[in-house]
Design a protein around this motif. Structure first.
Motif, PDB file in Angstrom:
ATOM      1  N   ALA B  63     -13.825   6.696  -7.220  1.00 11.63           N
ATOM      2  CA  ALA B  63     -14.643   7.484  -6.294  1.00 11.63           C
ATOM      3  C   ALA B  63     -16.075   6.960  -6.252  1.00 11.63           C
ATOM      4  CB  ALA B  63     -14.623   8.955  -6.698  1.00 11.63           C
ATOM      5  N   ALA B  66     -16.140   4.006  -4.152  1.00 15.66           N
ATOM      6  CA  ALA B  66     -15.969   4.391  -2.744  1.00 15.66           C
ATOM      7  C   ALA B  66     -17.205   5.090  -2.190  1.00 15.66           C
ATOM      8  CB  ALA B  66     -14.763   5.317  -2.606  1.00 15.66           C
ATOM      9  N   ASP B  68     -18.062   8.087  -3.061  1.00 14.28           N
ATOM     10  CA  ASP B  68     -17.831   9.525  -2.946  1.00 14.28           C
ATOM     11  C   ASP B  68     -18.712  10.279  -3.914  1.00 14.28           C
ATOM     12  OD1 ASP B  68     -15.944   9.321  -1.006  1.00 14.28           O
ATOM     13  OD2 ASP B  68     -14.246   9.324  -2.374  1.00 14.28           O
ATOM     14  N   LEU B  69     -19.049   9.620  -5.024  1.00 16.88           N
ATOM     15  CA  LEU B  69     -19.846  10.264  -6.063  1.00 16.88           C
ATOM     16  C   LEU B  69     -21.122   9.461  -6.268  1.00 16.88           C
ATOM     17  CD1 LEU B  69     -17.032  10.924  -8.676  1.00 16.88           C
ATOM     18  CD2 LEU B  69     -18.116  12.590  -7.184  1.00 16.88           C
ATOM     19  N   ALA B  88     -22.359   5.845   6.977  1.00 14.71           N
ATOM     20  CA  ALA B  88     -20.937   6.196   6.855  1.00 14.71           C
ATOM     21  C   ALA B  88     -20.078   5.331   7.774  1.00 14.71           C
ATOM     22  CB  ALA B  88     -20.741   7.676   7.176  1.00 14.71           C
ATOM     23  N   ALA B  89     -20.547   5.095   8.994  1.00 18.31           N
ATOM     24  CA  ALA B  89     -19.743   4.351   9.967  1.00 18.31           C
ATOM     25  C   ALA B  89     -19.613   2.877   9.568  1.00 18.31           C
ATOM     26  CB  ALA B  89     -20.368   4.475  11.346  1.00 18.31           C
ATOM     27  N   ALA B  92     -17.225   2.443   6.665  1.00 18.91           N
ATOM     28  CA  ALA B  92     -15.818   2.624   7.034  1.00 18.91           C
ATOM     29  C   ALA B  92     -15.191   1.339   7.574  1.00 18.91           C
ATOM     30  CB  ALA B  92     -15.688   3.736   8.068  1.00 18.91           C
ATOM     31  N   ARG B  95     -14.619  -0.615   3.648  1.00 16.20           N
ATOM     32  CA  ARG B  95     -13.747  -0.171   2.574  1.00 16.20           C
ATOM     33  C   ARG B  95     -12.890   0.997   3.056  1.00 16.20           C
ATOM     34  NH1 ARG B  95     -15.387   4.213   3.242  1.00 16.20           N
ATOM     35  NH2 ARG B  95     -16.870   5.521   2.150  1.00 16.20           N
ATOM     36  N   VAL B  97     -10.071   4.018   1.607  1.00 17.53           N
ATOM     37  CA  VAL B  97      -9.792   4.751   0.374  1.00 17.53           C
ATOM     38  C   VAL B  97      -8.526   5.581   0.533  1.00 17.53           C
ATOM     39  CG1 VAL B  97     -10.745   6.315  -1.347  1.00 17.53           C
ATOM     40  CG2 VAL B  97     -12.287   4.948   0.062  1.00 17.53           C
ATOM     41  N   GLU B 103      -3.510  15.452   2.354  1.00 17.26           N
ATOM     42  CA  GLU B 103      -3.373  16.758   2.987  1.00 17.26           C
ATOM     43  C   GLU B 103      -3.636  16.608   4.470  1.00 17.26           C
ATOM     44  OE1 GLU B 103      -6.489  19.557   2.560  1.00 17.26           O
ATOM     45  OE2 GLU B 103      -7.879  18.132   1.716  1.00 17.26           O
TER      46      GLU B 103
END
Lengths: 353, 278
Positions: B63, B66, B68-69, B88-89, B92, B95, B97, B103
């Protein structure tokens, strides 16, 4: 499960196009029918003729009474029903997308009542700082506060559980109801009857100034919403995966919450709390055309408008010469649908609740 | 403001370029230091397996790579640039993930879910590859057979493969996969790791969290063993799979034997034979 798989398998890409065209055609017909039907009937051809005449495309003027009924009574009402309906439908689709929950709807989660608090306050306190836009503006501000509060209270760990969301909605509706009660208590007699009538949800006092009062909120919301449709699809994967696919989740959420508040305010400011349109319309469309928001968001706006124009026509013609309050009618039809949804949620269809 | 601005597309990195890197990384979650002093680099063309006992920090490291953290200390770089500096774009495009659990909130079909992997490329020249990328990803993961079915109607293992297909369709040079084999049967576990190898051969950097040391030994170029938030060993499987260290990290005595035909190291727990009588 197998029937569900079969429907999806048999869902070609043309379904949204056909459905969209059919709804639009039905909407045009419903609008014309609603404009022509009432205590003073105007034939469909004459309605079209007068519309063409005013827009300078030929056609012919009606007699004095007909022209006045059509342009001062019926058409503002039809346009208002269009705006309110499309706002409610679109707001429903967006709320469900943002919460990732098909039971989310402005009225169910308390946002409509929250908007109503602002509207009642502005009536009861006799506010007028923004002219005809005062009620809409107050409804927008209190609706925005409510939707932010519901969002903050009902989420934990990036998810919104159905039960938490509905309970938050109950609490929010109770709180908003108390504030509205307080507003009624503070109001004088004339204001009280104005509030009471408005609260039932009705388009009976439609005028062009009222149309103008909600037009900015509704148009702004409806114009912005489709731009975020693809990102809403990605949000269905969860927040982290959506971020991995390049979505600025925080900004998306913020913008859409603003849009939901705008649309709800537009609807509530004129028509009071009209429940279940925003729940029913996106849900039915999702069952037929799939959950993709690029169709669902604009489709729900058209579908909501169709439902509301038809419901308003029914409300004022079913028990002539009296008129059913619109909110009562939609709640009568919509509530049983909500029960069905809850039962299905309990059966846990594939875990997407 | 509402539309995406055109962005420079990333060039395919030459083999050996470091695509994800952590230096002296420290991550704190809810007041607990989960990773401390972790350093790792992943190059284009290699498959790196993260292994270790439950709670060792494998998923946390993934994470962090990636983004995320956030890092409480040290630094993380993705494609040669500090992770925090990427939008963010842009990230993407570089990388992809695979989360541990897939879900989905609404009944999208399998194909629609895989196509979501193409979203970062919308409005770029690579949009033309959308159909080909989706078809290839579904073929590689063997999910094309149920493309029109709703994701919610699939079994756990099928969902995991669809989620992987979405990640592959994103066609990024860096793949971060958190336990892609957890819900899969024997055949599909092998299939997924073969796909990882193919992506690496095509020039991608692949980081994969695995529980099965056999899979890690057979498919990874390098294995990093995490233990209590630190990297206990990092190197080729033949060097890392050493009985004393593995036994200590997992708290389970093991023996390491060479496969009689291929010579690759096999880690086997030491069991007291099949005598379960008291």
């Amino acid at each position: 499960m197998s029937t569900r798989a079969a429907t999806a398998a048999a869902r070609p890409r043309t379904v949204p196009v056909v459905l969209g065209a059919a709804m639009t055609a039905a909407l045009v017909l419903a609008c014309l029918a609603s404009a022509g039907t009432g205590a003073y009937d105007i034939p469909l051809g004459d309605v079209v003729g007068s519309l063409l005449h005013r827009t300078g495309l030929g056609g012919a003027e009606l007699d004095r009474v007909g022209e006045s009924v059509l342009w001062n009574v019926r058409l503002p009402r039809v346009v208002l029903a269009l705006l309110v309906g499309s706002s409610l439908g679109c707001a429903g689709a967006l709320t469900q997308g943002v919460f990732g929950n098909p039971l989310a709807e402005p009225a169910v989660i308390g946002v409509s009542m929250g908007s109503a608090v602002g509207a009642v306050a502005s009536i009861a306190l006799g506010l007028g700082f923004l002219g005809t836009w005062t009620v809409s503006a107050c409804a927008f501000v209190s609706g925005l506060v409510t939707v932010l509060a519901v969002y903050a209270l009902s989420r934990s760990g990036g998810r919104t559980e159905v039960v938490t969301l509905l309970l938050t909605g109950i609490a929010m509706n109770a709180f908003a109801g108390a504030l509205i009660g307080l507003g009624v208590f503070l109001a004088d007699n004339a204001q009280v009857s104005q509030i009471a009538f408005w609260q039932l949800g009705s388009l009976a006092q439609a005028t062009w100034p009222k149309v103008l009062a909600v037009l900015p909120c509704a148009v702004a919301g409806l114009a912005v919403a489709p731009l975020y449709a693809r990102r809403l699809d990605l949000l269905a994967l969860g927040e982290r995966p959506a971020r991995h696919l390049g979505v600025d989740v925080e900004r998306l959420r913020l913008v859409l919450v603003l849009v939901v508040a705008l649309l709800t305010a537009a609807a509530v400011a004129v028509a009071g709390v009209v429940a279940f349109v925003g729940l029913l319309v996106p849900h039915l469309l999702r069952m037929v055309a799939g959950p993709g928001h690029r169709f669902l968001v604009p489709g729900s706006a058209v579908g909501g408008a169709l439902v509301l124009v038809s419901a308003d026509l029914a409300a004022r013609t079913a028990v002539q010469p009296a008129e059913l309050p619109l909110g009562v009618l939609t709640a009568l039809v919509g509530s049983p649908f909500f029960f069905v949804l809850l039962r299905r949620a309990r059966r846990g269809r594939g875990g997407w609740m | 403001m509402l539309r995406r601005r055109p962005r420079p597309l990333p060039q395919n990195p030459p083999p050996g370029t470091v695509l994800a890197e952590a230096r002296a990384l420290r991550v704190v979650l809810a007041g607990r230091t989960v990773l401390d002093g972790v350093g790792i680099g992943v190059r284009a063309g290699e498959v790196v397996a993260l292994v270790g006992p439950n709670g060792a920090g494998k998923s946390t490291l993934l994470a962090a790579l990636a983004r995320d953290l956030p890092a409480a200390g040290g630094r993380v770089a993705i494609a040669g640039r500090p992770a925090a500096e990427w939008g963010a774009a842009e990230l993407a495009l570089r990388r992809a993930v695979l989360p541990q659990a897939a879900e989905l909130r609404f009944p999208f079909t399998v194909e629609e879910v895989v196509r979501m992997g193409r979203a970062p490329w919308a409005g770029t020249g690579a949009e033309e590859e959308d159909d080909a990328a989706v078809a290839e990803a579904m073929r590689l993961t063997e999910v094309a057979g149920f493309a029109p079915r709703p994701f919610s109607a699939l079994s756990g293992g099928e969902r995991a493969r669809v989620a992987l297909a979405r990640v592959l369709a994103q066609r990024t040079p860096l793949l971060l996969l958190d336990e892609p084999t957890a819900a899969l049967d024997l055949r599909h576990q092998e299939l997924v790791l073969r796909v990882c190898r193919e992506r690496a051969a095509a020039g991608c950097a692949v980081v994969v969290v695995l529980h099965d040391l056999g899979l890690a030994g057979a498919y990874a170029d390098r294995v990093a063993v995490l233990h209590e938030g630190r990297i206990a060993a990092d190197g080729p499987p033949s060097a890392v799979f050493e009985a004393e260290m593995i036994g200590r990290v997992y708290g389970q005595p093991v023996e390491v034997i060479k496969h009689p035909a291929t010579g690759e190291p096999l880690v086997l727990p030491i069991r007291d034979g099949r005598n379960f009588a008291p």
